[in-house]
Design a protein around this motif. Structure first.
Motif, PDB file in Angstrom:
ATOM      1  N   ALA A 203       0.830  -1.205   0.000  1.00 27.79           N
ATOM      2  CA  ALA A 203       0.000   0.000   0.000  1.00 27.79           C
ATOM      3  C   ALA A 203       0.865   1.255   0.000  1.00 27.79           C
ATOM      4  O   ALA A 203       1.751   1.406   0.838  1.00 27.79           O
ATOM      5  CB  ALA A 203      -0.929   0.007   1.207  1.00 27.79           C
ATOM      6  N   LYS A 204       0.577   2.165  -0.924  1.00 25.82           N
ATOM      7  CA  LYS A 204       1.306   3.431  -0.963  1.00 25.82           C
ATOM      8  C   LYS A 204       0.840   4.349   0.170  1.00 25.82           C
ATOM      9  O   LYS A 204       1.588   5.199   0.643  1.00 25.82           O
ATOM     10  CB  LYS A 204       1.082   4.123  -2.312  1.00 25.82           C
ATOM     11  CG  LYS A 204       1.670   3.394  -3.512  1.00 25.82           C
ATOM     12  CD  LYS A 204       3.186   3.401  -3.506  1.00 25.82           C
ATOM     13  CE  LYS A 204       3.763   2.970  -4.840  1.00 25.82           C
ATOM     14  NZ  LYS A 204       3.393   1.617  -5.257  1.00 25.82           N
ATOM     15  N   ALA A 205      -0.421   4.185   0.578  1.00 22.65           N
ATOM     16  CA  ALA A 205      -0.974   4.969   1.683  1.00 22.65           C
ATOM     17  C   ALA A 205      -2.042   4.146   2.370  1.00 22.65           C
ATOM     18  O   ALA A 205      -2.719   3.335   1.736  1.00 22.65           O
ATOM     19  CB  ALA A 205      -1.565   6.279   1.176  1.00 22.65           C
ATOM     20  N   ALA A 206      -2.171   4.336   3.678  1.00 21.10           N
ATOM     21  CA  ALA A 206      -3.152   3.556   4.435  1.00 21.10           C
ATOM     22  C   ALA A 206      -3.472   4.262   5.741  1.00 21.10           C
ATOM     23  O   ALA A 206      -2.684   5.067   6.243  1.00 21.10           O
ATOM     24  CB  ALA A 206      -2.625   2.148   4.715  1.00 21.10           C
ATOM     25  N   VAL A 207      -4.626   3.924   6.284  1.00 21.65           N
ATOM     26  CA  VAL A 207      -5.023   4.478   7.579  1.00 21.65           C
ATOM     27  C   VAL A 207      -6.024   3.545   8.240  1.00 21.65           C
ATOM     28  O   VAL A 207      -6.782   2.836   7.560  1.00 21.65           O
ATOM     29  CB  VAL A 207      -5.637   5.900   7.410  1.00 21.65           C
ATOM     30  CG1 VAL A 207      -7.003   5.834   6.744  1.00 21.65           C
ATOM     31  CG2 VAL A 207      -5.734   6.627   8.734  1.00 21.65           C
ATOM     32  N   ALA A 208      -5.990   3.521   9.561  1.00 21.86           N
ATOM     33  CA  ALA A 208      -7.011   2.835  10.353  1.00 21.86           C
ATOM     34  C   ALA A 208      -7.622   3.889  11.265  1.00 21.86           C
ATOM     35  O   ALA A 208      -6.902   4.666  11.900  1.00 21.86           O
ATOM     36  CB  ALA A 208      -6.398   1.708  11.176  1.00 21.86           C
ATOM     37  N   MET A 209      -8.947   3.916  11.319  1.00 19.17           N
ATOM     38  CA  MET A 209      -9.649   4.975  12.058  1.00 19.17           C
ATOM     39  C   MET A 209     -10.777   4.393  12.900  1.00 19.17           C
ATOM     40  O   MET A 209     -11.474   3.462  12.467  1.00 19.17           O
ATOM     41  CB  MET A 209     -10.217   6.001  11.064  1.00 19.17           C
ATOM     42  CG  MET A 209     -11.019   7.133  11.692  1.00 19.17           C
ATOM     43  SD  MET A 209     -11.637   8.316  10.446  1.00 19.17           S
ATOM     44  CE  MET A 209     -10.097   9.161  10.020  1.00 19.17           C
ATOM     45  N   ASN A 210     -10.947   4.946  14.086  1.00 19.32           N
ATOM     46  CA  ASN A 210     -12.096   4.610  14.915  1.00 19.32           C
ATOM     47  C   ASN A 210     -13.320   5.283  14.292  1.00 19.32           C
ATOM     48  O   ASN A 210     -13.371   6.505  14.179  1.00 19.32           O
ATOM     49  CB  ASN A 210     -11.869   5.108  16.347  1.00 19.32           C
ATOM     50  CG  ASN A 210     -12.980   4.691  17.302  1.00 19.32           C
ATOM     51  OD1 ASN A 210     -14.165   4.809  16.996  1.00 19.32           O
ATOM     52  ND2 ASN A 210     -12.603   4.218  18.472  1.00 19.32           N
ATOM     53  N   ALA A 211     -14.298   4.481  13.886  1.00 23.13           N
ATOM     54  CA  ALA A 211     -15.463   5.026  13.181  1.00 23.13           C
ATOM     55  C   ALA A 211     -16.325   5.898  14.073  1.00 23.13           C
ATOM     56  O   ALA A 211     -17.083   6.743  13.585  1.00 23.13           O
ATOM     57  CB  ALA A 211     -16.302   3.885  12.592  1.00 23.13           C
ATOM     58  N   SER A 212     -16.232   5.711  15.369  1.00 24.83           N
ATOM     59  CA  SER A 212     -17.048   6.503  16.292  1.00 24.83           C
ATOM     60  C   SER A 212     -16.427   7.861  16.579  1.00 24.83           C
ATOM     61  O   SER A 212     -17.113   8.886  16.604  1.00 24.83           O
ATOM     62  CB  SER A 212     -17.257   5.736  17.605  1.00 24.83           C
ATOM     63  OG  SER A 212     -17.928   4.522  17.379  1.00 24.83           O
TER      64      SER A 212
ATOM     65  N   THR B 262      -1.432  12.407   2.254  1.00 26.35           N
ATOM     66  CA  THR B 262      -1.053  12.743   0.880  1.00 26.35           C
ATOM     67  C   THR B 262      -2.187  12.421  -0.089  1.00 26.35           C
ATOM     68  O   THR B 262      -2.616  11.268  -0.176  1.00 26.35           O
ATOM     69  CB  THR B 262       0.196  11.939   0.449  1.00 26.35           C
ATOM     70  OG1 THR B 262       1.260  12.208   1.366  1.00 26.35           O
ATOM     71  CG2 THR B 262       0.612  12.318  -0.957  1.00 26.35           C
ATOM     72  N   PRO B 263      -2.709  13.429  -0.804  1.00 31.85           N
ATOM     73  CA  PRO B 263      -3.791  13.155  -1.769  1.00 31.85           C
ATOM     74  C   PRO B 263      -3.321  12.202  -2.867  1.00 31.85           C
ATOM     75  O   PRO B 263      -2.225  12.364  -3.406  1.00 31.85           O
ATOM     76  CB  PRO B 263      -4.122  14.541  -2.334  1.00 31.85           C
ATOM     77  CG  PRO B 263      -3.659  15.501  -1.290  1.00 31.85           C
ATOM     78  CD  PRO B 263      -2.422  14.876  -0.702  1.00 31.85           C
ATOM     79  N   ARG B 264      -4.162  11.213  -3.170  1.00 33.54           N
ATOM     80  CA  ARG B 264      -3.841  10.232  -4.206  1.00 33.54           C
ATOM     81  C   ARG B 264      -5.095   9.941  -5.026  1.00 33.54           C
ATOM     82  O   ARG B 264      -6.217  10.177  -4.566  1.00 33.54           O
ATOM     83  CB  ARG B 264      -3.341   8.915  -3.593  1.00 33.54           C
ATOM     84  CG  ARG B 264      -2.107   9.021  -2.737  1.00 33.54           C
ATOM     85  CD  ARG B 264      -1.573   7.634  -2.422  1.00 33.54           C
ATOM     86  NE  ARG B 264      -1.192   6.953  -3.648  1.00 33.54           N
ATOM     87  CZ  ARG B 264       0.004   7.052  -4.210  1.00 33.54           C
ATOM     88  NH1 ARG B 264       0.950   7.785  -3.662  1.00 33.54           N
ATOM     89  NH2 ARG B 264       0.279   6.408  -5.337  1.00 33.54           N
ATOM     90  N   ALA B 265      -4.905   9.392  -6.211  1.00 37.67           N
ATOM     91  CA  ALA B 265      -6.054   8.914  -6.989  1.00 37.67           C
ATOM     92  C   ALA B 265      -6.714   7.775  -6.225  1.00 37.67           C
ATOM     93  O   ALA B 265      -6.034   6.918  -5.667  1.00 37.67           O
ATOM     94  CB  ALA B 265      -5.587   8.431  -8.355  1.00 37.67           C
ATOM     95  N   ILE B 266      -8.053   7.753  -6.196  1.00 37.53           N
ATOM     96  CA  ILE B 266      -8.754   6.780  -5.355  1.00 37.53           C
ATOM     97  C   ILE B 266      -9.750   5.914  -6.125  1.00 37.53           C
ATOM     98  O   ILE B 266     -10.502   5.142  -5.521  1.00 37.53           O
ATOM     99  CB  ILE B 266      -9.473   7.476  -4.185  1.00 37.53           C
ATOM    100  CG1 ILE B 266     -10.527   8.472  -4.694  1.00 37.53           C
ATOM    101  CG2 ILE B 266      -8.474   8.164  -3.274  1.00 37.53           C
ATOM    102  CD1 ILE B 266     -11.419   9.034  -3.600  1.00 37.53           C
TER     103      ILE B 266
ATOM    104  N   ALA C  19      -8.625  17.543  -0.656  1.00 34.08           N
ATOM    105  CA  ALA C  19      -9.450  16.662  -1.486  1.00 34.08           C
ATOM    106  C   ALA C  19      -9.960  17.421  -2.701  1.00 34.08           C
ATOM    107  O   ALA C  19     -10.421  18.560  -2.606  1.00 34.08           O
ATOM    108  CB  ALA C  19     -10.614  16.119  -0.676  1.00 34.08           C
ATOM    109  N   SER C  20      -9.878  16.769  -3.869  1.00 32.32           N
ATOM    110  CA  SER C  20     -10.321  17.393  -5.111  1.00 32.32           C
ATOM    111  C   SER C  20     -11.023  16.348  -5.977  1.00 32.32           C
ATOM    112  O   SER C  20     -10.442  15.301  -6.280  1.00 32.32           O
ATOM    113  CB  SER C  20      -9.112  17.964  -5.860  1.00 32.32           C
ATOM    114  OG  SER C  20      -9.497  18.446  -7.129  1.00 32.32           O
TER     115      SER C  20
ATOM    116  N   SER D  66      -6.753  12.063   0.191  1.00 33.00           N
ATOM    117  CA  SER D  66      -5.828  11.334   1.050  1.00 33.00           C
ATOM    118  C   SER D  66      -6.522  10.141   1.701  1.00 33.00           C
ATOM    119  O   SER D  66      -7.758  10.079   1.798  1.00 33.00           O
ATOM    120  CB  SER D  66      -5.285  12.253   2.149  1.00 33.00           C
ATOM    121  OG  SER D  66      -6.315  12.571   3.084  1.00 33.00           O
ATOM    122  N   ALA D  67      -5.744   9.187   2.184  1.00 36.15           N
ATOM    123  CA  ALA D  67      -6.301   8.011   2.862  1.00 36.15           C
ATOM    124  C   ALA D  67      -7.103   8.425   4.096  1.00 36.15           C
ATOM    125  O   ALA D  67      -8.175   7.867   4.376  1.00 36.15           O
ATOM    126  CB  ALA D  67      -5.175   7.056   3.258  1.00 36.15           C
TER     127      ALA D  67
END
Length: 394
Positions: free
Chosen positions: A127-136, A148-152, A258-259, A287-288
């Motif tokens: 993975a070039k970029a990744a994140v784990a986030m608490n949804a709450s 870092t903004p990337r194509a998604i 974000a764009s 970004s991720a």
């Protein structure tokens, strides 16, 4: 009995006796080897985190007669040691740690040189970029190049679907409202071997039908048709208006840089031949972390999306829509304890493989993960989820 027969029989008897002796020697040697590991001393210790220093190590039982697990299969695992044991093998003494993984599913003894103090770092290889986030809470639990903004690619559809949900929720529109799908560019896109999947055989579909096609099958033409409907029309000019709505929503959520330039995640170089290019760059760049925030808003504001996203397949207007999320039950990368029930896959040559995953492991808050430009998106998502849970980050 002839002399020849007697000699042959004697030779056979000698061979059998020889083999029995060898077998007995091997058995004795094996038993002696197994028995030669003896406990010299055991010292209790405060539970201490370790991780592997070598993939060649293994977890054994106390007598060292059985390998319980190979460390090569646990690259991101934190082991917790509670005892220091000195074992003697022949004339050699060695220190072993009594360990257990964070999930409590594997325990045993590991030579101390195969371990180093500290929790295991996670390394996502592809993975070039990744994140784990608490949804709450929106708290970032782990990240790699997350800002870092990337194509998604088709992960972009999460924003489109949010705006569809918003219109249904805030206006007189309903899920049964009709969306015009007669524009030739959309029909051509649906028939494409590269960008199609859900064919527009009719000039209109309901909002819910197109929503399901965009979410589950990742239909590109369905996403654009929905965007035009949200913006109030059914022609490319309304697609341009919808792109402005996407960027306005991103600004409202303070999504950094974000764009958006497309409703479905296709690059404009591909959209142009279908009549759907707009001013701006070639691809949606997000970004991720911001992708995770979009998913957070969608899940929390419209939780019913998970009921749809968890379906492995669904027949929509007579067409089978297949969900490419391979962490769902029955799929190759499924892991029951993770309880994954969403959310969105994506791919273009520019963006690589992208995936937004979500699940709620028993006793934990809901988790959102994002991997962008990956080559092994489901394996790495599963590793990321397990790491977060096993490290008690959520």
């Amino acid at each position: 009995m002839t002399n020849t027969q007697t000699k042959s029989q004697r030779a056979v008897f000698v061979m059998i006796a020889f083999l029995m002796a060898i077998f007995g020697l091997m058995t004795t040697t094996t038993s002696a080897s197994a028995a030669s590991y003896s406990v010299v001393s055991t010292t209790s210790m405060t539970s201490t985190a370790y991780h592997r220093t070598s993939a060649s190590g293994a977890v054994y039982n106390l007598t060292h007669t059985k390998k319980l697990a190979s460390l090569s299969k646990y690259p991101n695992t934190t082991w917790y040691a509670t005892k220091k044991v000195v074992l003697k093998h022949g004339s050699t003494k060695a220190i072993y740690y009594a360990v257990k993984n964070g999930a409590g599913t594997v325990s045993g003894y590991v030579w101390h040189k195969y371990l180093t103090a500290g929790k295991a770092p996670l390394s996502l290889k592809y993975a070039k970029a990744a994140v784990a986030m608490n949804a709450s809470t929106g708290k970032v639990l782990w990240s790699k190049n997350a800002n870092t903004p990337r194509a998604i690619a088709s992960v972009s559809k999460l924003m489109t679907l949010y705006l569809v949900e918003q219109k249904v929720d805030d206006t007189s529109a309903t899920w049964d409202s009709k969306v015009t799908t007669s524009y030739s560019g959309l029909k051509s896109m649906g028939n494409s071997s590269t960008y199609g999947g859900f064919k527009f055989t009719k000039n209109s579909y309901t909002v819910k039908q197109l929503y399901d096609a965009a979410l589950i099958e990742s239909s590109n033409n369905a996403a654009i048709a929905l965007g035009q409907w949200v913006a109030g029309g059914s022609t490319p000019s309304y697609n341009t208006k919808f792109i402005k709505l996407m960027n306005a929503q991103a600004a409202k959520w303070n999504l950094g840089k974000a764009s958006f330039v497309s409703a479905n995640g296709m690059e404009q170089s591909a959209l142009r031949s279908y009549g759907y290019s707009v001013s701006g760059g070639d691809a949606n760049l997000v970004s991720a972390k911001d992708v995770a925030l979009i998913a957070k808003h969608l899940i929390n504001d419209y939780p019913a999306v998970l009921t749809d996203a968890s379906k492995g397949s669904l027949t929509v207007a007579g067409q089978l829509c297949y969900n490419y999320n391979n962490l769902l039950p029955g799929r190759k990368y499924y892991q029951a304890s993770l309880n994954v029930d969403g959310l969105k896959t994506g791919y273009t040559g520019l963006a690589g493989y992208c995936f937004v995953g979500t699940g709620k492991k028993s006793g934990h808050d809901r988790l959102i993960t994002v991997v962008l430009h990956d080559e092994d998106e489901f394996t790495e998502t599963r590793s990321l989820m397990n790491y977060v849970y096993n490290s008690n980050l959520i």
